[in-house]
Design a protein around this motif. Structure first.
Motif, PDB file in Angstrom:
ATOM      1  N   THR A 243     -20.768   2.683  11.440  1.00 59.22           N
ATOM      2  CA  THR A 243     -22.034   2.083  11.867  1.00 59.22           C
ATOM      3  C   THR A 243     -23.206   2.681  11.103  1.00 59.22           C
ATOM      4  O   THR A 243     -24.109   1.969  10.640  1.00 59.22           O
ATOM      5  CB  THR A 243     -22.236   2.284  13.377  1.00 59.22           C
ATOM      6  OG1 THR A 243     -21.150   1.693  14.083  1.00 59.22           O
ATOM      7  CG2 THR A 243     -23.536   1.643  13.829  1.00 59.22           C
ATOM      8  N   GLY A 244     -23.207   4.002  10.954  1.00 56.62           N
ATOM      9  CA  GLY A 244     -24.252   4.643  10.162  1.00 56.62           C
ATOM     10  C   GLY A 244     -24.228   4.197   8.712  1.00 56.62           C
ATOM     11  O   GLY A 244     -25.275   4.015   8.080  1.00 56.62           O
ATOM     12  N   SER A 245     -23.036   3.991   8.167  1.00 50.03           N
ATOM     13  CA  SER A 245     -22.916   3.510   6.788  1.00 50.03           C
ATOM     14  C   SER A 245     -23.490   2.110   6.644  1.00 50.03           C
ATOM     15  O   SER A 245     -24.156   1.793   5.645  1.00 50.03           O
ATOM     16  CB  SER A 245     -21.448   3.523   6.355  1.00 50.03           C
ATOM     17  OG  SER A 245     -20.910   4.830   6.434  1.00 50.03           O
ATOM     18  N   VAL A 246     -23.250   1.261   7.627  1.00 48.41           N
ATOM     19  CA  VAL A 246     -23.805  -0.095   7.586  1.00 48.41           C
ATOM     20  C   VAL A 246     -25.326  -0.044   7.598  1.00 48.41           C
ATOM     21  O   VAL A 246     -25.998  -0.758   6.838  1.00 48.41           O
ATOM     22  CB  VAL A 246     -23.276  -0.925   8.771  1.00 48.41           C
ATOM     23  CG1 VAL A 246     -24.012  -2.268   8.858  1.00 48.41           C
ATOM     24  CG2 VAL A 246     -21.784  -1.164   8.629  1.00 48.41           C
ATOM     25  N   LEU A 247     -25.887   0.797   8.451  1.00 48.87           N
ATOM     26  CA  LEU A 247     -27.346   0.909   8.527  1.00 48.87           C
ATOM     27  C   LEU A 247     -27.936   1.451   7.226  1.00 48.87           C
ATOM     28  O   LEU A 247     -29.060   1.109   6.862  1.00 48.87           O
ATOM     29  CB  LEU A 247     -27.741   1.819   9.696  1.00 48.87           C
ATOM     30  CG  LEU A 247     -27.459   1.266  11.097  1.00 48.87           C
ATOM     31  CD1 LEU A 247     -27.801   2.300  12.163  1.00 48.87           C
ATOM     32  CD2 LEU A 247     -28.257  -0.020  11.339  1.00 48.87           C
ATOM     33  N   SER A 248     -27.187   2.279   6.521  1.00 47.29           N
ATOM     34  CA  SER A 248     -27.691   2.825   5.255  1.00 47.29           C
ATOM     35  C   SER A 248     -27.627   1.800   4.127  1.00 47.29           C
ATOM     36  O   SER A 248     -28.406   1.853   3.175  1.00 47.29           O
ATOM     37  CB  SER A 248     -26.901   4.080   4.861  1.00 47.29           C
ATOM     38  OG  SER A 248     -25.573   3.749   4.500  1.00 47.29           O
ATOM     39  N   VAL A 249     -26.673   0.877   4.213  1.00 49.72           N
ATOM     40  CA  VAL A 249     -26.500  -0.130   3.153  1.00 49.72           C
ATOM     41  C   VAL A 249     -27.352  -1.367   3.407  1.00 49.72           C
ATOM     42  O   VAL A 249     -27.774  -2.047   2.460  1.00 49.72           O
ATOM     43  CB  VAL A 249     -25.006  -0.519   3.047  1.00 49.72           C
ATOM     44  CG1 VAL A 249     -24.812  -1.693   2.096  1.00 49.72           C
ATOM     45  CG2 VAL A 249     -24.191   0.669   2.586  1.00 49.72           C
ATOM     46  N   LEU A 250     -27.641  -1.663   4.658  1.00 55.75           N
ATOM     47  CA  LEU A 250     -28.311  -2.909   5.021  1.00 55.75           C
ATOM     48  C   LEU A 250     -29.654  -3.118   4.312  1.00 55.75           C
ATOM     49  O   LEU A 250     -29.902  -4.220   3.788  1.00 55.75           O
ATOM     50  CB  LEU A 250     -28.488  -2.980   6.542  1.00 55.75           C
ATOM     51  CG  LEU A 250     -28.948  -4.314   7.118  1.00 55.75           C
ATOM     52  CD1 LEU A 250     -27.939  -5.410   6.777  1.00 55.75           C
ATOM     53  CD2 LEU A 250     -29.130  -4.218   8.633  1.00 55.75           C
ATOM     54  N   PRO A 251     -30.556  -2.125   4.249  1.00 51.91           N
ATOM     55  CA  PRO A 251     -31.825  -2.360   3.537  1.00 51.91           C
ATOM     56  C   PRO A 251     -31.639  -2.725   2.069  1.00 51.91           C
ATOM     57  O   PRO A 251     -32.359  -3.589   1.546  1.00 51.91           O
ATOM     58  CB  PRO A 251     -32.560  -1.020   3.692  1.00 51.91           C
ATOM     59  CG  PRO A 251     -31.965  -0.386   4.894  1.00 51.91           C
ATOM     60  CD  PRO A 251     -30.527  -0.797   4.883  1.00 51.91           C
TER      61      PRO A 251
END
Length: 274
Positions: A243-251
């Motif tokens: 989940t943290g990885s997704v939030l880091s890639v999303l922007p």
């Protein structure tokens, strides 16, 4: 004619397969962020979460200091990108349009710095930042990355594709060199600026080694350092880690989708003489 059509169809099929292969890991990461920990690495792979665990995206903010990490990363990415676009385009205008002794030699020497590995001058940079008391501050990353040879090269190549007659007409009308850069060259170079902006933003956002060396305090950590610490503390919380990885890639994904047209145009036209 039929052979050409068949070749085109095969080309499209190959592109589609390559696209799926590239997007599949990202899709798995997003899907895994909506699962329980025990369901992340199931065999066979469960491509659709059942049930959907939306709570992971709330819990990650409670268990980790995501706000601070994302704020620091966004601040660094925006400031470094703005400075590189400004300094790169300004220097590129001088190399592309100004005439002075040793211009070509100086440009080649400056561009040649891209071939020098960062590890060779990493220690002198660290000593310099220590001497001027910028270690453990965001200013150290900003000061080191405010200038980039690649940005100068990219903008110079694009500036040279703009006809010289525009500059000559502007000089006849009494416009200064600064005015030509600001009012003529920059508005005509939107694709190159978009390309440089996207590349610099992504590079700064994903940088891990630089912040690891210079940022020690937790309040200065970027998303990359923060997630590394989170993984160390919660190495069995697979769903939250993803989940943290997704939030880091999303922007990065959103920015690329918004600027991909200008990015492709800028890369395609760079180096084309006007």
């Amino acid at each position: 004619m039929r052979a050409r059509s068949a070749g085109r169809v095969l080309g499209y099929v190959a592109l589609a397969v390559a696209t799926v292969a590239m997007l599949l890991p990202f899709f798995w990461m997003v899907v895994s962020s909506l699962k329980h920990n025990n369901d992340v690495f199931t065999v066979p792979v469960q491509w659709l979460p059942d049930p959907v665990v939306w709570h992971n995206y709330l819990e990650i903010w409670q268990r980790a200091d995501m706000t601070t990490w994302l704020r620091n990363t966004l601040l660094l990415a925006v400031v470094v990108t703005a400075l590189q676009v400004f300094t790169g385009s300004f220097a590129a205008y001088g190399f592309a349009r100004m005439r002075f002794p040793g211009r070509d030699v100086l440009f080649l020497a400056y561009i040649g710095t891209m071939a020098v590995p960062w590890q060779s001058y990493m220690i002198p940079q660290f000593v310099l930042m220590s001497k001027i008391h910028l270690n453990d501050t965001l200013w150290s990353i900003i000061a080191l990355q405010a200038f980039g040879a690649f940005g100068v090269f990219l903008m110079k190549q694009y500036f040279e594709s703009i006809p010289d007659t525009l500059n000559e007409a502007a000089r006849i009308d009494g416009l200064s060199e600064y005015g030509i850069w600001r009012r003529i060259m920059m508005p005509l170079s939107v694709p190159a600026i978009a390309s440089l902006t996207l590349l610099t933003f992504v590079t700064t956002w994903n940088d891990y080694l630089g912040p690891l060396i210079y940022l020690r305090s937790a309040q200065n950590w970027t998303i990359q350092l923060g997630l590394k610490t989170f993984v160390s503390q919660y190495n069995a919380e697979y769903a939250l880690i993803v989940t943290g990885s997704v939030l880091s890639v999303l922007p990065i994904a959103v920015i690329f989708l918004l600027g991909q047209r200008y990015f492709v145009e800028g890369i395609a036209t760079t180096g084309v003489k006007g």
